[in-house]
Motif scaffolding. Structure first.
Motif, mmCIF file in Angstrom:
data_model
loop_
_atom_site.group_PDB
_atom_site.id
_atom_site.type_symbol
_atom_site.label_atom_id
_atom_site.label_comp_id
_atom_site.label_asym_id
_atom_site.label_seq_id
_atom_site.Cartn_x
_atom_site.Cartn_y
_atom_site.Cartn_z
ATOM 1 N N CYS A 158 0.833 -1.213 0.000
ATOM 2 C CA CYS A 158 0.000 0.000 0.000
ATOM 3 C C CYS A 158 0.866 1.261 0.000
ATOM 4 O O CYS A 158 0.535 2.247 -0.662
ATOM 5 C CB CYS A 158 -0.944 -0.014 1.207
ATOM 6 S SG CYS A 158 -2.170 -1.333 1.091
ATOM 7 N N GLN A 159 1.973 1.232 0.736
ATOM 8 C CA GLN A 159 2.830 2.421 0.815
ATOM 9 C C GLN A 159 3.651 2.641 -0.465
ATOM 10 O O GLN A 159 3.840 3.766 -0.896
ATOM 11 C CB GLN A 159 3.789 2.305 2.013
ATOM 12 C CG GLN A 159 3.067 2.389 3.335
ATOM 13 C CD GLN A 159 3.989 2.317 4.536
ATOM 14 O OE1 GLN A 159 3.532 2.392 5.656
ATOM 15 N NE2 GLN A 159 5.288 2.142 4.329
ATOM 16 N N HIS A 160 4.138 1.543 -1.050
ATOM 17 C CA HIS A 160 5.007 1.668 -2.230
ATOM 18 C C HIS A 160 4.222 1.855 -3.525
ATOM 19 O O HIS A 160 4.732 2.434 -4.469
ATOM 20 C CB HIS A 160 5.893 0.429 -2.370
ATOM 21 C CG HIS A 160 7.072 0.430 -1.451
ATOM 22 N ND1 HIS A 160 8.360 0.226 -1.891
ATOM 23 C CD2 HIS A 160 7.180 0.625 -0.128
ATOM 24 C CE1 HIS A 160 9.194 0.280 -0.873
ATOM 25 N NE2 HIS A 160 8.505 0.516 0.214
ATOM 26 N N PHE A 161 3.015 1.294 -3.570
ATOM 27 C CA PHE A 161 2.298 1.304 -4.844
ATOM 28 C C PHE A 161 0.937 2.010 -4.777
ATOM 29 O O PHE A 161 0.719 2.986 -5.488
ATOM 30 C CB PHE A 161 2.087 -0.133 -5.336
ATOM 31 C CG PHE A 161 3.351 -0.839 -5.730
ATOM 32 C CD1 PHE A 161 4.026 -0.495 -6.895
ATOM 33 C CD2 PHE A 161 3.878 -1.854 -4.942
ATOM 34 C CE1 PHE A 161 5.199 -1.150 -7.277
ATOM 35 C CE2 PHE A 161 5.041 -2.518 -5.306
ATOM 36 C CZ PHE A 161 5.702 -2.164 -6.468
ATOM 37 N N LEU A 162 0.039 1.474 -3.954
ATOM 38 C CA LEU A 162 -1.336 1.974 -4.015
ATOM 39 C C LEU A 162 -1.441 3.457 -3.639
ATOM 40 O O LEU A 162 -2.106 4.231 -4.329
ATOM 41 C CB LEU A 162 -2.243 1.119 -3.113
ATOM 42 C CG LEU A 162 -3.737 1.414 -3.256
ATOM 43 C CD1 LEU A 162 -4.215 1.174 -4.681
ATOM 44 C CD2 LEU A 162 -4.556 0.589 -2.276
ATOM 45 N N ALA A 163 -0.772 3.849 -2.555
ATOM 46 C CA ALA A 163 -0.874 5.249 -2.119
ATOM 47 C C ALA A 163 -0.312 6.211 -3.172
ATOM 48 O O ALA A 163 -0.999 7.155 -3.573
ATOM 49 C CB ALA A 163 -0.186 5.425 -0.773
ATOM 50 N N LEU A 188 0.736 6.122 5.056
ATOM 51 C CA LEU A 188 -0.679 6.055 4.690
ATOM 52 C C LEU A 188 -1.503 7.182 5.311
ATOM 53 O O LEU A 188 -2.492 7.618 4.728
ATOM 54 C CB LEU A 188 -1.246 4.688 5.049
ATOM 55 C CG LEU A 188 -0.594 3.531 4.278
ATOM 56 C CD1 LEU A 188 -1.217 2.201 4.682
ATOM 57 C CD2 LEU A 188 -0.705 3.716 2.776
ATOM 58 N N ASP A 189 -1.081 7.675 6.487
ATOM 59 C CA ASP A 189 -1.841 8.785 7.072
ATOM 60 C C ASP A 189 -1.673 10.035 6.213
ATOM 61 O O ASP A 189 -2.612 10.811 6.034
ATOM 62 C CB ASP A 189 -1.418 9.038 8.527
ATOM 63 C CG ASP A 189 0.032 9.431 8.652
ATOM 64 O OD1 ASP A 189 0.865 8.887 7.886
ATOM 65 O OD2 ASP A 189 0.357 10.271 9.505
ATOM 66 N N LEU A 190 -0.491 10.199 5.622
ATOM 67 C CA LEU A 190 -0.257 11.343 4.733
ATOM 68 C C LEU A 190 -1.082 11.194 3.453
ATOM 69 O O LEU A 190 -1.740 12.138 3.000
ATOM 70 C CB LEU A 190 1.241 11.445 4.407
ATOM 71 C CG LEU A 190 1.670 12.565 3.468
ATOM 72 C CD1 LEU A 190 1.287 13.930 4.005
ATOM 73 C CD2 LEU A 190 3.180 12.515 3.213
ATOM 74 N N ARG A 217 -2.722 3.835 13.133
ATOM 75 C CA ARG A 217 -2.666 4.810 14.214
ATOM 76 C C ARG A 217 -3.152 4.172 15.519
ATOM 77 O O ARG A 217 -2.532 4.282 16.556
ATOM 78 C CB ARG A 217 -3.580 5.992 13.851
ATOM 79 C CG ARG A 217 -3.001 7.338 14.244
ATOM 80 C CD ARG A 217 -3.908 8.518 13.925
ATOM 81 N NE ARG A 217 -5.070 8.245 13.096
ATOM 82 C CZ ARG A 217 -5.195 8.648 11.829
ATOM 83 N NH1 ARG A 217 -4.239 9.301 11.247
ATOM 84 N NH2 ARG A 217 -6.287 8.389 11.147
ATOM 85 N N ARG A 218 -4.251 3.435 15.392
ATOM 86 C CA ARG A 218 -4.922 2.899 16.566
ATOM 87 C C ARG A 218 -4.147 1.748 17.210
ATOM 88 O O ARG A 218 -4.081 1.640 18.433
ATOM 89 C CB ARG A 218 -6.312 2.443 16.143
ATOM 90 C CG ARG A 218 -7.119 1.939 17.293
ATOM 91 C CD ARG A 218 -8.596 2.088 17.073
ATOM 92 N NE ARG A 218 -9.260 1.346 18.139
ATOM 93 C CZ ARG A 218 -10.386 0.710 17.998
ATOM 94 N NH1 ARG A 218 -11.020 0.750 16.841
ATOM 95 N NH2 ARG A 218 -10.913 0.064 19.001
ATOM 96 N N TYR A 219 -3.575 0.864 16.374
ATOM 97 C CA TYR A 219 -2.978 -0.349 16.939
ATOM 98 C C TYR A 219 -1.455 -0.326 16.919
ATOM 99 O O TYR A 219 -0.822 -1.370 17.025
ATOM 100 C CB TYR A 219 -3.474 -1.576 16.170
ATOM 101 C CG TYR A 219 -4.963 -1.758 16.259
ATOM 102 C CD1 TYR A 219 -5.548 -2.135 17.455
ATOM 103 C CD2 TYR A 219 -5.769 -1.527 15.155
ATOM 104 C CE1 TYR A 219 -6.922 -2.292 17.544
ATOM 105 C CE2 TYR A 219 -7.144 -1.682 15.234
ATOM 106 C CZ TYR A 219 -7.715 -2.065 16.433
ATOM 107 O OH TYR A 219 -9.072 -2.214 16.517
#
Lengths: 462, 59
Positions: A158-163, A188-190, A217-219
């Motif tokens: 998710c960080q390298h591609f999807l975002a 991902l928060d950004l 963030r939560r966990y």
């Protein structure tokens, strides 16, 4: 090329994974496979997964060799992967390139699952363009799949591609440059903050970015083992399918940007254009380079001329639209020896990562045998105020041979650049240009381009 | 359940737990797609078989 390897030849980009590492010996690149990786390597090779992936162009082929390992204590064996002609970084890719790299990663994961294997990382740096196709270059990225466990590489994917893909498609295409700052992908928060709020109504982006950021963030730091739950194989396939659908839905098509239609609004005639092509073709044949860098390549017309004889051309441009167009054309024509990349020559890719040695700078990946610098000098000398001697020095560092076009002040393109500013460039004339470049180069040819005021030079570094 | 061996990259607790939270939904999606294919099959609508080697990143 300073600091390219450690004492035992180990490459600085390859140190995280205990399964093995890359090392270089006598100019050849090897990968040591460690004993710790024995089971996984055997499954990859014996299950037919390796063969299938290589056949599909999704995995780099390798041969097992009798080379002495770099660290014999841990070693199981040494393999020699096919050499990638030019290593590129994700922030140098156009939207389409990053999308194809993402889809290749997911296609590999789907096939791996069928053989009870799974990708243990999903780093964009593990993908390179080989024969024009997005290809996994890390043979040791596979682990044994254990049903019930979630995908360990989900966060990284998710960080390298999807975002970055979502940001490029839905916010601004230039946000791929965040990858230059965040080496492990866009936080991902950004991404969640920068994406338009309508993306919360898109199931894929809602789940894999917005809720994912919230869960992080939560966990954060919580122990997973203590929690109950399991992820069936069917759920794992569902996850990969959902990621594939989310990536496939994202699209970015270049519109009329500054350069997108450059050749339609250019000031030179067909005769001048053809003359330039003839010269590039003839000089490339004369020099017979193995690696060509076309700097300021636009959509790659001259890169294709240089690459006609099959040599490898890296086709750089600053404009995401031009690079996208170039990539789509190469993909359509199945041009395997052309690599379009995004590069700002006034601020080329720096060396980044751990100790600034993990990902090489633009210059560190050179020099090329031949550099093409067509219709680019005025942008560097006038728009960017770089004095001519410094330009000559820069080009001397990037390649042995140089084909460079001098665009005089009387040219309408240069007139445009000077229209809104003071002319502080008294030496920017043909004689001044030649004097500056003669310090670093021997000028073999200087040909006035037909029906234009431009001059094309063939120079060799001294 | 117990997760072994520990991965060399930190998968992130949140990323793990999110997957576990949506696992049932994702699995259901796959099951529905599969049975929809079968239902279409009864009515003579052919669905594309999933063939590994025909699959390609060129779409």
């Amino acid at each position: 090329m300073p600091n390219r390897k450690t004492n035992n030849g180990q490459l600085p980009a390859s140190f995280r994974d205990p399964s093995g590492f890359l090392f270089s010996q006598g100019g050849t690149l090897y990968r040591q496979v460690n004993r710790a990786y024995e089971q996984e390597y055997a499954r990859l090779m014996d299950s037919g997964l390796y063969e299938k992936l290589v056949k599909a162009g999704l995995l780099i082929p390798h041969v097992e060799v009798e080379q002495e390992p770099a660290e014999s204590e841990a070693a199981l064996r040494v393999i020699q992967p096919e050499r990638v002609p030019f290593i590129s970084h994700p922030y140098e890719w156009s939207f389409g390139q990053l999308k194809d790299a993402a889809l290749a990663t997911l296609a590999i994961q789907k096939r791996a699952l069928k053989q009870d294997m799974s990708l243990k990382d999903a780093s964009a740096y593990n993908i390179q363009f080989v024969r024009g196709k997005a290809t996994l270059i890390d043979t040791l990225s596979f682990e044994l799949y254990k049903e019930g466990e979630p995908w360990v590489a989900y966060r990284q994917f998710c960080q390298h591609f999807l975002a970055p893909l979502a940001l490029m498609a839905l916010t601004d295409v230039r946000l791929n440059q965040l990858l230059r700052v965040y080496i492990d992908g866009v936080p991902l928060d950004l991404a969640s903050e920068l994406l338009p709020s309508k993306t919360r109504f898109n199931f894929g982006l809602l789940t894999h970015i917005h809720l994912h950021a919230g869960a992080q963030r939560r966990y954060s730091g919580e122990e997973v083992k203590s929690r109950r739950g399991s992820m069936s194989r069917q759920a794992m396939i569902g996850l990969i399918d959902s990621l594939i659908a989310s990536v496939q839905k994202l699209d970015w098509t270049p519109r009329g940007t500054e350069w997108g239609n450059y050749y339609d609004i250019t000031n030179y005639s067909d005769a001048a254009f053809e003359h330039k092509k003839e010269l590039v073709r003839a000089w490339t044949e004369r020099i017979q380079p193995a690696l060509v860098w076309d700097l300021g390549a636009n959509n790659g017309i001259f890169s294709r001329v240089a690459g006609e004889s099959g040599l490898y051309v890296v086709s750089f441009d600053i404009d995401p639209a031009a690079v996208e167009q170039n990539y789509r054309q190469a993909k359509k024509d199945k041009t395997g020896n052309l690599l379009p990349l995004l590069l700002d020559l006034t601020n080329p890719s720096p060396a980044i990562g751990w100790a600034n040695r993990e990902r090489e700078s633009f210059g560190g990946r050179g020099p090329a045998d031949l550099v093409l610098a067509l219709a680019v000098i005025h942008h560097l000398a006038i728009s960017n105020n770089v004095p001519l001697p410094q330009l000559a020095e820069f080009f001397a560092g990037t390649g042995r041979w140089l084909v460079i076009e001098f665009v005089p002040k009387s040219d309408s393109q240069v007139k445009k650049l000077l229209a809104s500013r003071k002319d502080i460039f008294p030496t920017y004339v043909r004689e001044g240009f030649e004097t500056a470049f003669k310090r670093n180069f021997k000028i073999h040819e200087a040909v006035e381009v037909r029906e234009s005021e431009r001059v094309l030079y063939l120079m060799e570094r001294v | 359940m117990h997760y072994t061996p520990l991965p060399y990259l930190d998968p992130g607790s949140g990323s793990f737990l999110l997957q576990l939270a949506i696992a049932a939904l994702l699995g259901l999606g796959v099951a529905i797609r599969a049975s929809w294919g079968r239902i279409k099959g009864w009515f003579g609508v052919k669905t594309k078989p999933e063939d590994d080697d025909a699959e390609s990143q060129d779409e």
